[in-house]
Design an enzyme around this catalytic site. Sequence first.
Site, PDB file in Angstrom:
ATOM      1  N   ASP A  98      13.831  72.984  53.668  1.00 60.32           N
ATOM      2  CA  ASP A  98      14.254  72.661  52.298  1.00 60.32           C
ATOM      3  C   ASP A  98      13.854  73.836  51.413  1.00 60.32           C
ATOM      4  O   ASP A  98      13.408  74.865  51.923  1.00 60.32           O
ATOM      5  CB  ASP A  98      13.585  71.341  51.845  1.00 60.32           C
ATOM      6  CG  ASP A  98      14.423  70.594  50.805  1.00 60.32           C
ATOM      7  OD1 ASP A  98      14.948  71.256  49.882  1.00 60.32           O
ATOM      8  OD2 ASP A  98      14.543  69.362  50.911  1.00 60.32           O
ATOM      9  N   ARG A 138      10.287  62.466  79.125  1.00 59.39           N
ATOM     10  CA  ARG A 138      10.678  61.471  80.128  1.00 59.39           C
ATOM     11  C   ARG A 138      10.037  61.610  81.506  1.00 59.39           C
ATOM     12  O   ARG A 138       9.776  60.572  82.138  1.00 59.39           O
ATOM     13  CB  ARG A 138      12.214  61.424  80.224  1.00 59.39           C
ATOM     14  CG  ARG A 138      12.830  60.768  78.993  1.00 59.39           C
ATOM     15  CD  ARG A 138      14.272  61.133  78.791  1.00 59.39           C
ATOM     16  NE  ARG A 138      14.411  62.542  78.426  1.00 59.39           N
ATOM     17  CZ  ARG A 138      15.578  63.156  78.258  1.00 59.39           C
ATOM     18  NH1 ARG A 138      16.709  62.487  78.419  1.00 59.39           N
ATOM     19  NH2 ARG A 138      15.622  64.430  77.919  1.00 59.39           N
ATOM     20  N   LYS A 143      10.299  69.189  61.796  1.00 59.35           N
ATOM     21  CA  LYS A 143      11.248  70.303  61.581  1.00 59.35           C
ATOM     22  C   LYS A 143      11.698  70.414  60.118  1.00 59.35           C
ATOM     23  O   LYS A 143      12.889  70.290  59.803  1.00 59.35           O
ATOM     24  CB  LYS A 143      12.477  70.151  62.478  1.00 59.35           C
ATOM     25  CG  LYS A 143      12.175  70.120  63.963  1.00 59.35           C
ATOM     26  CD  LYS A 143      13.449  70.114  64.781  1.00 59.35           C
ATOM     27  CE  LYS A 143      13.203  70.088  66.265  1.00 59.35           C
ATOM     28  NZ  LYS A 143      12.647  68.833  66.798  1.00 59.35           N
ATOM     29  N   THR A 169      18.176  74.298  70.791  1.00 53.54           N
ATOM     30  CA  THR A 169      18.805  74.521  72.100  1.00 53.54           C
ATOM     31  C   THR A 169      20.154  73.804  72.200  1.00 53.54           C
ATOM     32  O   THR A 169      20.934  74.070  73.103  1.00 53.54           O
ATOM     33  CB  THR A 169      17.888  74.061  73.246  1.00 53.54           C
ATOM     34  OG1 THR A 169      17.336  72.797  72.899  1.00 53.54           O
ATOM     35  CG2 THR A 169      16.766  75.047  73.476  1.00 53.54           C
ATOM     36  N   ASP A 188       6.460  66.572  64.879  1.00 55.34           N
ATOM     37  CA  ASP A 188       7.678  67.365  65.074  1.00 55.34           C
ATOM     38  C   ASP A 188       8.745  66.896  64.078  1.00 55.34           C
ATOM     39  O   ASP A 188       9.648  66.143  64.436  1.00 55.34           O
ATOM     40  CB  ASP A 188       8.129  67.163  66.533  1.00 55.34           C
ATOM     41  CG  ASP A 188       9.406  67.896  66.882  1.00 55.34           C
ATOM     42  OD1 ASP A 188       9.796  68.819  66.155  1.00 55.34           O
ATOM     43  OD2 ASP A 188      10.023  67.529  67.903  1.00 55.34           O
ATOM     44  N   LYS A 203       3.152  64.216  70.950  1.00 58.01           N
ATOM     45  CA  LYS A 203       4.170  64.670  69.991  1.00 58.01           C
ATOM     46  C   LYS A 203       4.842  63.450  69.374  1.00 58.01           C
ATOM     47  O   LYS A 203       5.346  62.572  70.082  1.00 58.01           O
ATOM     48  CB  LYS A 203       5.230  65.545  70.661  1.00 58.01           C
ATOM     49  CG  LYS A 203       6.291  66.024  69.661  1.00 58.01           C
ATOM     50  CD  LYS A 203       7.211  67.065  70.270  1.00 58.01           C
ATOM     51  CE  LYS A 203       8.424  66.504  70.940  1.00 58.01           C
ATOM     52  NZ  LYS A 203       9.449  65.949  70.032  1.00 58.01           N
TER      53      LYS A 203
HETATM   54  O1  C5P Z   1      12.168  63.853  77.740  1.00 58.42           O
HETATM   55  P1  C5P Z   1      12.073  65.354  77.597  1.00 58.42           P
HETATM   56  O2  C5P Z   1      10.982  65.970  78.459  1.00 58.42           O
HETATM   57  O3  C5P Z   1      13.404  66.054  77.781  1.00 58.42           O
HETATM   58  O4  C5P Z   1      11.598  65.543  76.091  1.00 58.42           O
HETATM   59  C1  C5P Z   1      11.489  66.801  75.500  1.00 58.42           C
HETATM   60  C2  C5P Z   1      11.065  66.667  74.064  1.00 58.42           C
HETATM   61  O5  C5P Z   1      11.111  67.956  73.465  1.00 58.42           O
HETATM   62  C3  C5P Z   1      11.951  65.769  73.222  1.00 58.42           C
HETATM   63  O6  C5P Z   1      11.118  65.152  72.225  1.00 58.42           O
HETATM   64  C4  C5P Z   1      12.932  66.725  72.603  1.00 58.42           C
HETATM   65  O7  C5P Z   1      13.429  66.262  71.374  1.00 58.42           O
HETATM   66  C5  C5P Z   1      12.046  67.947  72.397  1.00 58.42           C
HETATM   67  N1  C5P Z   1      12.763  69.216  72.320  1.00 58.42           N
HETATM   68  C6  C5P Z   1      13.592  69.692  73.325  1.00 58.42           C
HETATM   69  N2  C5P Z   1      14.232  70.898  73.187  1.00 58.42           N
HETATM   70  C7  C5P Z   1      14.046  71.633  72.093  1.00 58.42           C
HETATM   71  C8  C5P Z   1      13.227  71.181  71.065  1.00 58.42           C
HETATM   72  C9  C5P Z   1      12.579  69.959  71.218  1.00 58.42           C
HETATM   73  O8  C5P Z   1      13.739  69.041  74.335  1.00 58.42           O
HETATM   74  N3  C5P Z   1      14.633  72.802  72.007  1.00 58.42           N
END
Ligand code: C5P
Length: 232
Positions: free
Chosen positions: A64, A211, A61, A119, A59, A32
Amino acid sequence: MGKDVIVACDFASAAQTLQFLDRFTGRKPFVKIGMELYYAEGPEIVRQIKARGHRIFLDLKLHDIPNTVKKAMAVLSRLDVDIVNLHAAGTTAMMRAALEGLTRPDGTRPLLIAVTQLTSTDQQSMERDLLIREPIADVVMHYAQTAKAAGLDGVVCSPLEAARVYDACGAEFLTVTPGVRFADGDVGDQKRVMTPAQAKAVGSDYIVVGRPITAANDPVGAYERCVEEFVG
Ligand code: C5P
């Protein structure tokens, strides 16, 4: 639709990202790419990662007027990404225009999925800032149904919402779910999480994991553990 683990490469530069991906000498992760990396490095980082054989969820998003989104989607489609997304709040007209823009002359196109309510938005901020007064869970389902009616392939949602999305939109509608953590791992700033195995049990099609893989001492091992739990 094949289930897969998508690794959120939330890095600030191409150098960091490619160095990270160099570690994966076996199975090539689905990657991603988000706004930070794309805006820093531009389309070239997409081409470079594609050339290494990875599938890509871009990603960005989009949100417009329909004509602008249609033209932007046509550009992303030529980049040969595998999944792109937009905000369902852009309305049905925007989502339909996006699909038109994405569709290549040969009729193929990347998967198009919608963000419902972020979220980071809660009931209070939605009511106060957006003047939307319905329960947020209903708003999320309404956006998912609107996206489905517009012809989109699925939504980004919490794995905790996946079962309701399938009830509302059918099992073939995709759920792409971030908020995944190992049972023995750090939760960090994610509030509502599931393990890869739990996400599999609720029927997520793709999990997005950042992460727990990118910050692990052994990222390849963490990725393989994720794949084993989620894909089997
Ligand atoms: O590091 P982590 O596992 O929390 O990363 C989750 C990824 O998913 C990040 O790129 C974050 O921006 C994305 N994301 C999220 N929650 C959402 C939409 C996207 O954590 N509702």
